[in-house]
Design a protein around this motif. Sequence first.
Motif, PDB file in Angstrom:
ATOM      1  N   LEU A   1       0.884  -1.359   0.091  1.00  0.00           N
ATOM      2  CA  LEU A   1      -0.007   0.062  -0.085  1.00  0.00           C
ATOM      3  C   LEU A   1       0.847   1.341   0.034  1.00  0.00           C
ATOM      4  O   LEU A   1       1.723   1.392   0.877  1.00  0.00           O
ATOM      5  N   ILE A   2       0.598   2.233  -0.975  1.00  0.00           N
ATOM      6  CA  ILE A   2       1.209   3.344  -0.964  1.00  0.00           C
ATOM      7  C   ILE A   2       0.360   4.472  -0.834  1.00  0.00           C
ATOM      8  O   ILE A   2      -0.558   4.694  -1.585  1.00  0.00           O
ATOM      9  N   ILE A   3       0.786   5.479  -0.066  1.00  0.00           N
ATOM     10  CA  ILE A   3      -0.291   6.670   0.306  1.00  0.00           C
ATOM     11  C   ILE A   3       0.261   7.574  -0.967  1.00  0.00           C
ATOM     12  O   ILE A   3       1.391   7.919  -1.284  1.00  0.00           O
ATOM     13  N   GLN A   4      -0.794   8.620  -1.351  1.00  0.00           N
ATOM     14  CA  GLN A   4      -0.428   9.575  -2.215  1.00  0.00           C
ATOM     15  C   GLN A   4      -1.213  10.815  -1.622  1.00  0.00           C
ATOM     16  O   GLN A   4      -2.099  10.950  -0.738  1.00  0.00           O
ATOM     17  N   ASP A   5      -0.482  11.878  -2.025  1.00  0.00           N
ATOM     18  CA  ASP A   5      -0.625  13.432  -1.213  1.00  0.00           C
ATOM     19  C   ASP A   5      -1.382  14.118  -2.084  1.00  0.00           C
ATOM     20  O   ASP A   5      -1.815  15.261  -1.635  1.00  0.00           O
TER      21      ASP A   5
ATOM     22  N   SER B   1      -6.291  12.915  -5.936  1.00  0.00           N
ATOM     23  CA  SER B   1      -6.019  11.314  -5.990  1.00  0.00           C
ATOM     24  C   SER B   1      -6.603  10.339  -4.863  1.00  0.00           C
ATOM     25  O   SER B   1      -7.053  10.932  -3.821  1.00  0.00           O
TER      26      SER B   1
ATOM     27  N   ASP C   1      -6.621   8.087  -1.592  1.00  0.00           N
ATOM     28  CA  ASP C   1      -5.539   8.061  -0.427  1.00  0.00           C
ATOM     29  C   ASP C   1      -4.342   7.147  -0.533  1.00  0.00           C
ATOM     30  O   ASP C   1      -3.405   7.261  -0.140  1.00  0.00           O
ATOM     31  N   ASN C   2      -4.619   6.100  -0.918  1.00  0.00           N
ATOM     32  CA  ASN C   2      -3.645   4.954  -1.284  1.00  0.00           C
ATOM     33  C   ASN C   2      -3.731   4.205  -2.497  1.00  0.00           C
ATOM     34  O   ASN C   2      -5.096   3.958  -2.972  1.00  0.00           O
ATOM     35  N   LEU C   3      -2.883   3.578  -3.044  1.00  0.00           N
ATOM     36  CA  LEU C   3      -2.678   2.736  -4.226  1.00  0.00           C
ATOM     37  C   LEU C   3      -2.313   1.458  -3.669  1.00  0.00           C
ATOM     38  O   LEU C   3      -1.491   1.244  -2.632  1.00  0.00           O
ATOM     39  N   GLU C   4      -2.881   0.338  -4.431  1.00  0.00           N
ATOM     40  CA  GLU C   4      -2.475  -1.112  -3.903  1.00  0.00           C
ATOM     41  C   GLU C   4      -1.792  -1.779  -5.013  1.00  0.00           C
ATOM     42  O   GLU C   4      -2.065  -1.775  -6.203  1.00  0.00           O
TER      43      GLU C   4
ATOM     44  N   GLN D   1       7.420   6.026  -9.935  1.00  0.00           N
ATOM     45  CA  GLN D   1       7.243   6.864  -8.746  1.00  0.00           C
ATOM     46  C   GLN D   1       8.176   6.307  -7.755  1.00  0.00           C
ATOM     47  O   GLN D   1       8.506   6.999  -6.723  1.00  0.00           O
TER      48      GLN D   1
END
Length: 314
Positions: free
Chosen positions: A98-102, A106, A108-111, A135
């Motif tokens: 899981l990667i959060i995005q700021d 977008s 809040d997170n990508l999987e 990224q």
Amino acid sequence: MFIDKTPSERIEIFTQNLLPTNRGFNYYVDWSNVGGYDHLLVEIHAIDVLIAASDDDFYPKFKTLLQRLPTTTALFPLLFGLAKEERKKLHKGKNALLIIQDEIDSADNLEFRFPLKAEALTDEDIDNYYLFFVQIGLKHLYQHIIEKSTADYIAGVLVGLDSNGRKNRGGMAFELACMPIFEKVCSKHKLILLSQKKFKELRKYGFDISKDVENRKADFIVVDRENRKAMNFEVNFFNGTGSKPEEIIDSYITRQNNLAQIGIAFSLVTDGNDCWQNAQNQLKKGFRHMNYLQNFYMLKRGMLEEIIKEVFSK
């Protein structure tokens, strides 16, 4: 050479030959951890196609690679140095990264998933993995850092990851330094060497182990299975700061006495110049009450073999 000397003579040998460090060669890198990726060798060599690829060529090469070899995605966690246990979970498909995005617009997170058994990927899947690749910095890695070989780069990553293991090996550094000596002597005398085992392990060899000691862990246990004899060796290195020689000596005198009640011999191998140079009274107490107190110098120069012959030939 050592056993027949008087306690005062052994104390003198002990204090004149103390170690300033507990670190041997095998402390710095556990080379068994720098491997374990043979199942990804095809992917490792295939991904070399991205090395030094131009901006115009990079995406087409990336897409072709994942279309033909979708399991290449399982390699990604290794490329950015994810810890071994986390990689295993990702490879088994149990976990996602899981990667959060700021960015405001977008999610809040990508999987992202990196299973070892990847199925054919859609164009959308490949674009998502490409987003991840860019990224997290792997595109930059392949365009500007890796020059020749992904395999060589991975070896470097794993050495770096293993350096974190030194924190765990710190407490075992002296044990690691002593282990080759134990292995050599036990092999010579055809004795079994157990390392970091609880005393209840001796039941497998016919020993009657009481509940009082069954769950205590030993640094080393030397076993003569045929004659049903055993001996515990505790191996400890103490720095001056924080060490309490009185408690150290008392605790091991107690251990020796407890083990003697169930027919197991005991030896303490201890070292550390900063600790023991300033603890002469406790050393004297140790040499009075312990049968086999020694340091690294004595261990490697024959005292271990003297003890083995004396204990296991009786």
